[in-house]
Design a protein around this motif. Structure first.
Motif, PDB file in Angstrom:
ATOM      1  N   GLU A  98       0.825  -1.206   0.000  1.00  0.00           N
ATOM      2  CA  GLU A  98       0.000   0.000   0.000  1.00  0.00           C
ATOM      3  C   GLU A  98       0.859   1.255   0.000  1.00  0.00           C
ATOM      4  N   LEU A  99       1.938   1.212   0.765  1.00  0.00           N
ATOM      5  CA  LEU A  99       2.828   2.371   0.815  1.00  0.00           C
ATOM      6  C   LEU A  99       3.523   2.573  -0.520  1.00  0.00           C
ATOM      7  N   ALA A 100       3.971   1.499  -1.145  1.00  0.00           N
ATOM      8  CA  ALA A 100       4.619   1.605  -2.459  1.00  0.00           C
ATOM      9  C   ALA A 100       3.667   2.221  -3.481  1.00  0.00           C
ATOM     10  N   ALA A 101       2.407   1.808  -3.450  1.00  0.00           N
ATOM     11  CA  ALA A 101       1.420   2.355  -4.384  1.00  0.00           C
ATOM     12  C   ALA A 101       1.173   3.838  -4.109  1.00  0.00           C
ATOM     13  N   ALA A 102       1.121   4.217  -2.832  1.00  0.00           N
ATOM     14  CA  ALA A 102       0.884   5.614  -2.475  1.00  0.00           C
ATOM     15  C   ALA A 102       2.050   6.498  -2.900  1.00  0.00           C
ATOM     16  N   VAL A 103       3.269   6.012  -2.699  1.00  0.00           N
ATOM     17  CA  VAL A 103       4.448   6.782  -3.107  1.00  0.00           C
ATOM     18  C   VAL A 103       4.483   6.930  -4.622  1.00  0.00           C
ATOM     19  N   SER A 104       4.186   5.854  -5.331  1.00  0.00           N
ATOM     20  CA  SER A 104       4.174   5.900  -6.792  1.00  0.00           C
ATOM     21  C   SER A 104       3.137   6.900  -7.304  1.00  0.00           C
TER      22      SER A 104
END
Length: 394
Positions: A105-111
């Motif tokens: 979820e964090l990777a998607a938010a950063v992207s």
């Protein structure tokens, strides 16, 4: 109050909706605005309130300034977010517990935040980046050993996105602290590419301080340690450093160094073969051309023909990242103003505004050109006056 008529606002909303292939019903559902209200707004029968405009803009994935000229809600959101960002990073080196998001979820938010940065959507970034950055800091401290480098790279990317908001809106001290966080994260990642990207972003500090010669030395040191261009990512990292070195060399008045770095940047562009976003930075043949314009303008008015010549034979493609495309047209407007091509300068500012309104509104060179254009035209020249009203300089 915006000078735009309700019909103009409605037409922009309808055009943006059509571009995203949404029906009025779908837009109403996505924005939580009634279908009747959407219909009335699009046909110009109703002027949307700030809250309604924000809801529609969010549903259309655009900033409200693209829908209504002179909208100041973006600035309010950004300035409200700056103290929160400052608090988030105050103790970035101190463990503060686990993140609220899963790693995926964090990777998607950063992207997603990186995409907003490339599109110069600072208002939306300001709303979302404090919590993303807080989770990225927590993840960097709590990630299992096998995920530590990934977590650190993620944190560096989140810090860079937050810095875009701070730097573009004049919060220089906060920007410098975010860059320190980015450097800390890049060092934890032990990733030479992440460190190269950090050196690229750190140049903002030298631009702000007008320490151009020192900034050039810092970039050349980064180039000495950057990975060899064995692949696209490596070539793009080196190329981006050369592009930025060319601009800061031109600000230092070192024409020979600027041209040398541009030559190296062109060479790296041939290695990546196509324009793209690499490690969060746009790079490729078109980005190099954009920096050729920046170099010519940075060298000063005596190099105006160089800037205009580049612009005559090359135009930024629509696929170029909005912020960079906007920057090219702002720099072109500066050159056109120097050359006495005032109508062309006005049109370039309009194109810059259409590409990235927030970036254009906050750019000091754009504001300077708009101010100059107002001096050249009668105070009642409608087009110039409306542009200056949008900038907030009248």
């Amino acid at each position: 109050m915006s000078a735009d008529s309700p019909r103009e606002i409605g037409e922009r909303i309808a055009a943006s909706r059509h571009a995203r292939r949404l029906t009025q019903t779908q837009l109403a559902s996505a924005s939580s605005v009634s279908y009747a209200m959407i219909r009335a707004i699009e046909r110009g029968a109703r002027r949307p309130s700030d809250d309604v405009l924000e809801a529609i803009a969010s549903a259309l994935a655009v900033d409200a300034t693209q829908l209504r000229s002179g909208y100041t809600g973006t600035e309010r959101r950004v300035h409200q977010a700056l103290p929160e960002l400052s608090a988030v990073i105050a103790g970035y080196d101190i463990p503060q517990g686990p993140p609220t998001r899963t790693p995926d979820e964090l990777a998607a938010a950063v992207s997603a935040a990186v995409t907003l940065r490339l599109g110069a959507q600072y208002g939306r970034i300001a709303t979302e980046i404090p919590s993303i950055l807080a989770d990225a800091i927590r993840y960097a401290h709590t990630a299992p050993a096998a995920e530590q480098r990934t977590a650190a790279r993620m944190l560096a990317s989140a810090a860079r996105t937050a810095d875009a908001v701070a730097f573009k809106h004049g919060a220089r001290d906060l920007s410098a602290r975010l860059i320190d966080l980015m450097r800390w994260a890049a060092d934890r990642s032990a990733d030479p590419l992440a460190q190269a990207v950090t050196a690229y972003v750190r140049t903002e500090v030298f631009f702000s301080a007008r320490a151009h010669a020192v900034g050039l030395s810092a970039l050349e040191q980064a180039l000495d340690t950057a990975p060899a261009p064995t692949g696209r990512a490596e070539a793009a990292a080196r190329g981006a450093l050369h592009m930025r070195a060319a601009v800061i060399a031109s600000r230092a008045g070192d024409i020979a160094a600027a041209d040398t770095h541009l030559t190296h940047a062109r060479d790296m562009a041939t290695k990546v073969t196509r324009e793209g976003t690499y490690l969060g930075t746009a790079f490729g043949p078109d980005s190099v051309r954009a920096h050729e314009v920046a170099v010519a303008v940075s060298l000063g008015s005596e190099h105006v023909d160089r800037a205009l010549g580049i612009a005559h034979e090359w135009k930024p493609p629509a696929s170029m990242a909005a912020e960079r495309r906007s920057g090219v047209y702002i720099e072109l407007a500066v050159a056109q103003d120097w050359a006495g091509q005032h109508r062309n300068a006005l049109e370039s500012l309009r194109v810059a505004r259409a590409a990235a309104p927030q970036h254009t509104r906050e750019h000091p060179w754009a504001r300077d050109v708009a101010t100059a254009l107002r001096r050249y035209h009668r105070s009642d020249a409608e087009d110039v006056t409306r542009l200056c009203e949008w900038f907030g300089i009248v």
